[in-house]
Structure formats: C-alpha cells, structure tokens
Design an enzyme around this catalytic site. Structure first.
Site, PDB file in Angstrom:
ATOM      1  N   ASP A 118       0.850  -1.188   0.000  1.00  0.00           N
ATOM      2  CA  ASP A 118       0.000   0.000   0.000  1.00  0.00           C
ATOM      3  C   ASP A 118       0.893   1.248   0.000  1.00  0.00           C
ATOM      4  O   ASP A 118       1.804   1.359  -0.815  1.00  0.00           O
ATOM      5  CB  ASP A 118      -0.953  -0.081   1.207  1.00  0.00           C
ATOM      6  N   ASP A 245      -8.454  -8.488  -4.416  1.00  0.00           N
ATOM      7  CA  ASP A 245      -8.389  -7.107  -3.938  1.00  0.00           C
ATOM      8  C   ASP A 245      -9.414  -6.288  -4.719  1.00  0.00           C
ATOM      9  O   ASP A 245      -9.281  -6.116  -5.931  1.00  0.00           O
ATOM     10  CB  ASP A 245      -6.981  -6.539  -4.161  1.00  0.00           C
ATOM     11  N   HIS A 273      -7.065  -7.034  -0.201  1.00  0.00           N
ATOM     12  CA  HIS A 273      -6.010  -6.017  -0.191  1.00  0.00           C
ATOM     13  C   HIS A 273      -5.052  -6.223   0.979  1.00  0.00           C
ATOM     14  O   HIS A 273      -3.840  -6.091   0.826  1.00  0.00           O
ATOM     15  CB  HIS A 273      -6.642  -4.625  -0.111  1.00  0.00           C
TER      16      HIS A 273
END
Length: 300
Positions: A118, A245, A273
């Site tokens: 991320d 995701d 995710h």
C-alpha cells in the site's frame, strides 16, 4: 516543528491478538518513532500502508524470523505506537520518506530487503532508489510508485472526499472492508487501539489527501522519478498480489510488474487487499523461501 503531538499510552497496545512484539523507539526530528526489531541476520524491513501499522505484519514476520533474518517493522509518524502530530498539514510524502531514511540510518541498516505494501510502496520504493546502499532486494504487494498517472476508482475518490470532511478515519472498518475473510472483532479493535481520539488519527486522514492523483500534484514528480529508476534497476524483486483485492485487482499487479520490468506477480489465493490478514503465514513463508533462493543483486 510538529506542534501538538499525541503519544499513545503503552497499555493501549498491550495484549493484542497474536502480537507479542515489543516496540523499540527512536527520536527523529522531535518525533518518537516506534519499530519492531526482532532477530539477527540479514535485515528485512516491512513498510506498512494506510491505515495500518506494524500489527499488520504479525503473522508474516515469524516465518521470516525463523529462516534467520532480522525483521524490522516501523510505524510511520501518526500510526501505531509512534507519536501522532495532530496537524494535518504536517504530513507530507517527503516528510514520511525523510523520517524513514533517518531511522534506517540510525539503525545502520544495510543489504536489506524492503517489503512494501500500500503506501509502503511510495515510501519504501523511493528509499530503495535514493539509498541503494541500504536496500538490496524488494518485495512488492498491492502497490507501486504513485506517479499521478494511476487511475483511481470512483469508490476511492469518494473515500478521499469523505476523509477530507471527517474528523476521523474508520480504521477498523477500512481494514475489514479490505480483507477477503473477516478477521474478527478482536483484530479490528487492535487496528484501532493506538488511536485514542479523533485528533490522533490525523496521519490516517492525511495519506488519502496527499496521494497524487494528477501528474502536477506534489509527490507525482518524485513518483515518476522512482518509476523511471526502477525500470533500470537490477535488484532482485518479488511481486505478490492478492486474487481478490476489490480496489487493486490482480490485473493491476500485472500492469505494475510489466511497467517496471519485473517478473509477473505471484498470485495469493483467497486474499484481499490486506493479504497479510488473509494469508499472513503463507506470505511470510513465500518471502522466506524467496530470500533463501534470491539471486545476488544485479540479477533478477
């Protein structure tokens, strides 16, 4: 100066599920940064994203630790057990990178593997480009450089506007929504545990607002520079991507790998995710196995 700063009470993050790790602390530019530092051997540095903290890595770290590596997992300023400036404008992409660079310097980290997820991508990948003496290998999960050219979904843009007008970020709700399998109320509460009030969540609010969604926005030029450098980079790189995701489907992982000249991503089945929640032990085992067989720097 950071202005008003919230420091999470130690007891707030004690006794969390499957998280026996105690944090170490370093004072950087007046901010107390927390980080996990476990084991000995070649270092592996785990960079978390939004809106998580080092708790995210609790199931990934043990297999890597058992394979003989030193595992370091920092909490960014504003996250986890680190100090939390309450001024939203204090948080910038450059500042996050500078704080992490100083931490790596203070820990004298060299020949490390950077594991990025991320927002850990823009931070950790930039560190890899700017400090190649410290980072020799890269593991990428659900991320890449933010250049301003990446397409953001309507749902993400709506989320950004929600954050802009909200005093708080629903940390637990976001993590739960990004998992393929519900991790349970106790785990969700653990993600919320470091934040004692709305002002302490300024860091979690800031990330969506500073993400460059246009090539002319602050941070976009740096992201473009990092992407260009990585295309020419020869350090061993592993790309892992979840099969489920909702925000960044597997096809995005394929695009990231292709754009940067990396091997095709390895698919992590039955994961969203936050694949560390859905398949943490498997992710850790894959990283450990790859590190044991990784080619030397200069070959992929």
């Amino acid at each position: 100066m950071a202005g008003e700063v919230v420091r999470t009470p130690d007891e707030a993050t004690q006794g969390l599920p499957d998280f026996p790790f105690e944090s170490s602390y370093a004072e950087v530019d007046g901010i107390r940064l927390a980080y996990l530092d476990e084991g000995e051997g070649p270092p592996v540095v785990f960079f978390h994203g939004e809106p998580t903290w080092s708790f995210l890595w609790r199931r990934v770290i043990p297999p890597v630790l058992d394979a003989g590596y030193r595992c370091i997992a920092p909490d960014y300023a504003g996250f986890g057990r680190s100090d939390k400036p309450t001024d939203l404008d204090w948080y910038t992409y450059d500042r996050h990178v500078e704080l992490m660079a100083t931490l790596l310097e203070e820990l004298d980290v060299r020949d490390a593997t950077a594991v990025v997820h991320d927002w850990g991508g823009p931070i950790g990948l930039r560190l890899a480009v700017e400090h190649p003496d410290r980072i020799s290998r890269i593991v990428i999960m659900e991320t890449g450089p933010f250049t301003g050219h990446q397409k953001m979904s309507d749902a993400w843009l709506a989320f950004r506007e929600f954050v802009r007008g909200s005093d708080e970020v629903p940390v637990g709700m976001l993590v739960r929504g990004g998992c393929k399998n519900d991790p349970g109320d106790e785990v969700i509460a653990a993600y919320e545990a470091p934040y004692i009030d709305g002002p302490s969540k300024a860091g979690t609010r800031a990330f969506p607002l500073i993400l460059p969604t246009d090539p002319k926005m602050p941070g976009a030029a740096e992201g473009q520079r990092v992407a260009m450098a990585l295309r020419e980079d020869e350090r061993p790189t592993l790309v892992l991507w979840a099969d489920s995701d909702p925000a960044l489907p597997f096809s995005v992982g394929e695009q990231v790998s292709e754009a940067l000249g990396y091997p095709a991503p390895r698919k992590i089945e039955d994961a969203g995710h936050y694949l560390q929640e859905d398949q943490g032990e498997q992710v850790g085992a894959i990283i450990a196995e790859w590190l044991g067989a990784a080619p030397p720097a200069g070959a992929r």
